[in-house]
Design an enzyme around this catalytic site. Structure first.
Site, PDB file in Angstrom:
ATOM      1  N   ARG A 113     -18.698 -22.790  65.156  1.00  0.00           N
ATOM      2  CA  ARG A 113     -18.312 -21.342  66.312  1.00  0.00           C
ATOM      3  C   ARG A 113     -19.370 -20.337  65.515  1.00  0.00           C
ATOM      4  O   ARG A 113     -19.562 -20.003  66.608  1.00  0.00           O
ATOM      5  CB  ARG A 113     -17.064 -21.191  65.357  1.00  0.00           C
ATOM      6  CG  ARG A 113     -16.193 -20.595  66.481  1.00  0.00           C
ATOM      7  CD  ARG A 113     -16.050 -20.752  67.306  1.00  0.00           C
ATOM      8  NE  ARG A 113     -15.187 -19.646  68.203  1.00  0.00           N
ATOM      9  CZ  ARG A 113     -15.342 -19.741  69.304  1.00  0.00           C
ATOM     10  NH1 ARG A 113     -15.840 -20.972  70.301  1.00  0.00           N
ATOM     11  NH2 ARG A 113     -14.968 -19.014  70.736  1.00  0.00           N
ATOM     12  N   ASP A 137     -14.117 -26.272  65.992  1.00  0.00           N
ATOM     13  CA  ASP A 137     -12.859 -26.893  66.349  1.00  0.00           C
ATOM     14  C   ASP A 137     -11.732 -26.874  67.422  1.00  0.00           C
ATOM     15  O   ASP A 137     -12.449 -25.524  67.705  1.00  0.00           O
ATOM     16  CB  ASP A 137     -11.794 -26.447  64.699  1.00  0.00           C
ATOM     17  CG  ASP A 137     -11.971 -26.435  63.336  1.00  0.00           C
ATOM     18  OD1 ASP A 137     -12.403 -27.522  63.642  1.00  0.00           O
ATOM     19  OD2 ASP A 137     -11.306 -26.247  62.505  1.00  0.00           O
ATOM     20  N   ARG A 142     -11.629 -21.722  73.284  1.00  0.00           N
ATOM     21  CA  ARG A 142     -12.468 -20.766  72.948  1.00  0.00           C
ATOM     22  C   ARG A 142     -12.632 -19.651  73.164  1.00  0.00           C
ATOM     23  O   ARG A 142     -14.810 -19.445  72.902  1.00  0.00           O
ATOM     24  CB  ARG A 142     -12.486 -20.991  71.021  1.00  0.00           C
ATOM     25  CG  ARG A 142     -11.314 -22.270  70.255  1.00  0.00           C
ATOM     26  CD  ARG A 142     -12.582 -21.983  69.181  1.00  0.00           C
ATOM     27  NE  ARG A 142     -12.501 -20.952  67.912  1.00  0.00           N
ATOM     28  CZ  ARG A 142     -13.283 -21.566  67.002  1.00  0.00           C
ATOM     29  NH1 ARG A 142     -12.660 -22.574  66.404  1.00  0.00           N
ATOM     30  NH2 ARG A 142     -12.832 -20.612  66.036  1.00  0.00           N
ATOM     31  N   ASP A 145     -15.442 -13.982  75.605  1.00  0.00           N
ATOM     32  CA  ASP A 145     -15.556 -13.030  76.849  1.00  0.00           C
ATOM     33  C   ASP A 145     -15.881 -11.761  76.405  1.00  0.00           C
ATOM     34  O   ASP A 145     -16.287 -10.495  76.692  1.00  0.00           O
ATOM     35  CB  ASP A 145     -14.151 -13.167  78.205  1.00  0.00           C
ATOM     36  CG  ASP A 145     -13.113 -13.954  77.362  1.00  0.00           C
ATOM     37  OD1 ASP A 145     -12.722 -13.544  76.132  1.00  0.00           O
ATOM     38  OD2 ASP A 145     -11.757 -12.993  78.113  1.00  0.00           O
TER      39      ASP A 145
HETATM   40  N1  EPU Z   1     -10.153 -14.791  72.078  1.00  0.00           N
HETATM   41  C1  EPU Z   1      -9.922 -14.313  73.725  1.00  0.00           C
HETATM   42  N2  EPU Z   1     -11.449 -14.250  73.873  1.00  0.00           N
HETATM   43  C2  EPU Z   1     -12.509 -13.930  72.979  1.00  0.00           C
HETATM   44  C3  EPU Z   1     -12.334 -13.805  71.568  1.00  0.00           C
HETATM   45  C4  EPU Z   1     -10.858 -14.197  71.277  1.00  0.00           C
HETATM   46  O1  EPU Z   1      -9.410 -14.441  74.433  1.00  0.00           O
HETATM   47  O2  EPU Z   1     -13.927 -13.692  73.604  1.00  0.00           O
HETATM   48  C5  EPU Z   1      -8.744 -14.482  71.768  1.00  0.00           C
HETATM   49  C6  EPU Z   1      -8.502 -16.703  71.623  1.00  0.00           C
HETATM   50  O3  EPU Z   1      -8.368 -17.221  72.322  1.00  0.00           O
HETATM   51  C7  EPU Z   1      -7.460 -16.012  70.647  1.00  0.00           C
HETATM   52  C8  EPU Z   1      -7.357 -15.212  69.884  1.00  0.00           C
HETATM   53  O4  EPU Z   1      -8.422 -13.752  70.476  1.00  0.00           O
HETATM   54  O5  EPU Z   1      -6.284 -16.874  70.547  1.00  0.00           O
HETATM   55  C9  EPU Z   1      -8.338 -15.045  68.242  1.00  0.00           C
HETATM   56  O6  EPU Z   1      -9.162 -15.893  68.390  1.00  0.00           O
HETATM   57  P1  EPU Z   1     -10.836 -14.525  67.227  1.00  0.00           P
HETATM   58  O7  EPU Z   1     -11.796 -14.438  67.507  1.00  0.00           O
HETATM   59  O8  EPU Z   1      -9.670 -13.997  66.722  1.00  0.00           O
HETATM   60  O9  EPU Z   1     -11.319 -16.270  67.001  1.00  0.00           O
HETATM   61  P2  EPU Z   1     -12.368 -16.881  65.740  1.00  0.00           P
HETATM   62  O10 EPU Z   1     -12.798 -15.254  66.044  1.00  0.00           O
HETATM   63  O11 EPU Z   1     -13.033 -17.597  66.877  1.00  0.00           O
HETATM   64  C10 EPU Z   1     -11.925 -17.038  63.689  1.00  0.00           C
HETATM   65  C11 EPU Z   1     -11.810 -18.085  62.558  1.00  0.00           C
HETATM   66  C12 EPU Z   1     -11.342 -18.903  62.695  1.00  0.00           C
HETATM   67  C13 EPU Z   1      -9.119 -18.567  62.852  1.00  0.00           C
HETATM   68  C14 EPU Z   1      -9.154 -17.348  64.109  1.00  0.00           C
HETATM   69  C15 EPU Z   1      -7.923 -16.255  64.265  1.00  0.00           C
HETATM   70  C16 EPU Z   1     -14.299 -18.077  62.037  1.00  0.00           C
HETATM   71  C17 EPU Z   1     -15.739 -18.795  62.278  1.00  0.00           C
HETATM   72  N3  EPU Z   1     -13.371 -18.866  62.500  1.00  0.00           N
HETATM   73  O12 EPU Z   1     -12.121 -17.505  65.579  1.00  0.00           O
HETATM   74  O13 EPU Z   1     -10.993 -19.923  61.825  1.00  0.00           O
HETATM   75  O14 EPU Z   1      -8.483 -19.291  63.187  1.00  0.00           O
HETATM   76  O15 EPU Z   1     -10.523 -16.260  63.791  1.00  0.00           O
HETATM   77  O16 EPU Z   1      -7.516 -15.695  62.385  1.00  0.00           O
HETATM   78  O17 EPU Z   1     -13.827 -17.067  61.762  1.00  0.00           O
HETATM   79  C18 EPU Z   1     -10.735 -22.458  60.683  1.00  0.00           C
HETATM   80  O18 EPU Z   1     -10.959 -21.672  59.430  1.00  0.00           O
HETATM   81  O19 EPU Z   1     -10.272 -23.457  60.747  1.00  0.00           O
HETATM   82  C19 EPU Z   1     -10.810 -21.091  61.499  1.00  0.00           C
HETATM   83  C20 EPU Z   1     -10.544 -21.852  62.553  1.00  0.00           C
END
Ligand code: EPU
Length: 439
Positions: A113, A137, A142, A145
């Site tokens: 990711r 994952d 995910r 946007d």
């Molecule tokens: N979202 C959007 N659009 C975007 C980005 C996010 O709609 O452009 C939504 C997602 O669908 C979700 C929410 O916003 O519903 C939050 O997503 P976030 O962007 O915070 O998640 P992420 O950055 O993709 C990181 C961690 C994840 C963790 C989440 C939330 C990393 C590499 N991954 O993901 O960790 O679950 O933040 O805390 O930092 C893990 O470690 O097992 C893992 C999946």
């Protein structure tokens, strides 16, 4: 099906062609005792690693980075881009002086990711980037946007071509509003906005997670001017040059939380060392509600279970709420707690792929809406189960530590390698009966 005479037994050729698979054999029912130290945070290390590319000269040294497969993949990607990357004991050195490409390898980029972060970092450093749509994952849809919209607001031209995100242009002044406090978008845009020509970027509705603050502290050590990281509004004044530094990443609160729960799950007594207890406030509160004794002493947390666990409702939400990444693990504990619990996840509303596997182990869990209803059972039973993602895999390990009759066999353990450094070795040191097998 094989055709080795009886129509069932595989032939020697079929047997040889079958890929080898690592599985975990867990005999539950043992109480875990002792001390365990956590590694550095995965979700801070990955973006910090990428941010090191913003130093046009010199060698960055990172301490505390966990030896997990997501980090190894990122090392390979950086090397492909022309950076020098090498481990020296527990430290990892990155020298991105001579970048030769802005084009991230598709196969490698799709494995993790965190490859998304490379897009903004490469754009800021070189004005060009080509990164495959990321993997990671499978915990529901995910989207990225918010990342794309933010970079466009900053003036980049961004389009999709052949499964890649392609971008060009110099990043400029912007006021960005995130529709949700996304961890990834906050970190990505903050990183991209740090290097430039005296421009000011304001991001509102930011994620306030410790990992966001850690990346901001790393960038600040490099010379970036970032204000408000850890609050809803982050302001970044771009600087023309960032320098290579030595930096130690924060401890992994999710790994720490997993061990706290392992103690609760096995009626054990574990002291988790080298943590920042404030990062685990919501987790500690829930464990206490479940009847677990938690004592905080400096950077250590001692957990003693005192009898049967009690049911409680859990709502996973943005930090400082209960972390979604520990939602599957606490569900595994509640599966054998006394009473009924409701576990909801407002961040990843479909993150319940682990439920069918826990049901195989005798738990009574029903998925509905963005949550699960768990009726605690007295005993979990050993079974053959499969991990589908990092945290779902950890939940299965916790359930297996509890199942008292026979041996639980866990498939798909490469997912654990992606997020936990030496999880099994650490559990064995605490007294767990776990063996890795190759089949
Ligand atoms: N979202 C959007 N659009 C975007 C980005 C996010 O709609 O452009 C939504 C997602 O669908 C979700 C929410 O916003 O519903 C939050 O997503 P976030 O962007 O915070 O998640 P992420 O950055 O993709 C990181 C961690 C994840 C963790 C989440 C939330 C990393 C590499 N991954 O993901 O960790 O679950 O933040 O805390 O930092 C893990 O470690 O097992 C893992 C999946």
């Amino acid at each position: 099906m094989g055709n080795g005479g009886d129509g069932v037994t595989p032939t020697v050729v079929e047997e040889m062609a079958r890929p080898m698979e690592r599985v975990l054999n867990v005999r539950g029912g043992r109480r875990l005792y002792g001390e365990v130290s956590v590694d550095g945070s995965k979700n801070a290390s990955l973006p910090i690693f990428v941010a090191s590319l913003l130093a046009e000269q010199g060698q960055t040294r990172l301490l505390g980075v966990p030896r997990i497969s997501d980090v190894e993949v990122l090392c390979d990607i950086l090397r492909e881009l022309g950076a020098k990357v090498a481990w020296h004991g527990d430290a990892i050195d990155i020298d991105a002086t001579a970048l030769t490409s802005c084009d991230v390898d598709q196969e490698l980029g799709q494995k993790i990711r965190a490859s998304t972060y490379l897009f903004g970092a490469l754009l800021a450093r070189t004005g060009e980037a080509k990164v495959p749509y990321p993997g990671g994952d499978r915990i529901g849809s995910r989207p990225i946007d918010f990342h794309i919209a933010g970079l466009r607001t900053m003036g980049a031209e961004v389009y999709t071509e052949g499964g890649f995100l392609v971008g060009s242009g110099r990043l400029g002044e912007a006021a960005i509003y995130l529709e949700r406090p996304s961890v990834g978008a906050t970190i990505h845009l903050m990183m991209a906005a740090s290097l430039g020509q005296d421009t000011v970027t304001t991001i509102t509705n930011c994620a306030m997670d410790p990992e966001v603050i850690d990346v901001a502290r790393f960038l600040s050590a490099m010379g970036a001017k970032i204000y408000g990281a850890g609050t809803k509004t982050v302001k970044i004044m771009a600087v023309k040059r960032l320098r290579a530094v030595t930096y130690e990443v924060i401890p992994d609160r999710l790994e720490a939380g997993t061990f706290l729960m392992a103690s609760g799950q096995t009626n054990g007594s574990i002291t988790v060392r080298g943590v920042i207890p404030e990062h685990l406030t919501a987790v500690i509160a829930k464990l206490r509600q479940m009847g677990v004794t938690v004592d905080i002493l400096g950077d250590s947390i001692a957990v003693r279970a005192g009898g049967p666990l009690r049911a409680t409702d859990v709502m996973a939400e943005e930090y400082p709420g209960f972390p979604t990444d520990l939602q599957p693990c606490i569900a595994a504990l509640l599966a054998s707690a006394r009473g009924e619990s409701l576990v909801t996840d407002l961040v990843w509303t479909d993150r319940f792929q682990y439920v069918d596997e826990l049901v195989r182990m005798g738990s009574q869990i029903k998925v509905g809406g963005s949550g699960v209803r768990i009726q605690g059972v007295q005993r979990l039973t050993a079974a053959e189960v499969t991990a589908n993602d990092i945290r779902g895999g950890a939940a299965l390990v916790l359930a297996a530590l509890r199942a008292e009759d026979g041996m639980t066999r866990i498939h798909g353990i490469h997912h654990l390698d992606r997020g936990y450094a030496g999880l099994i070795e650490k559990l064995v040191d605490l007294g767990a009966d776990i063996e890795e097998d190759v089949v």
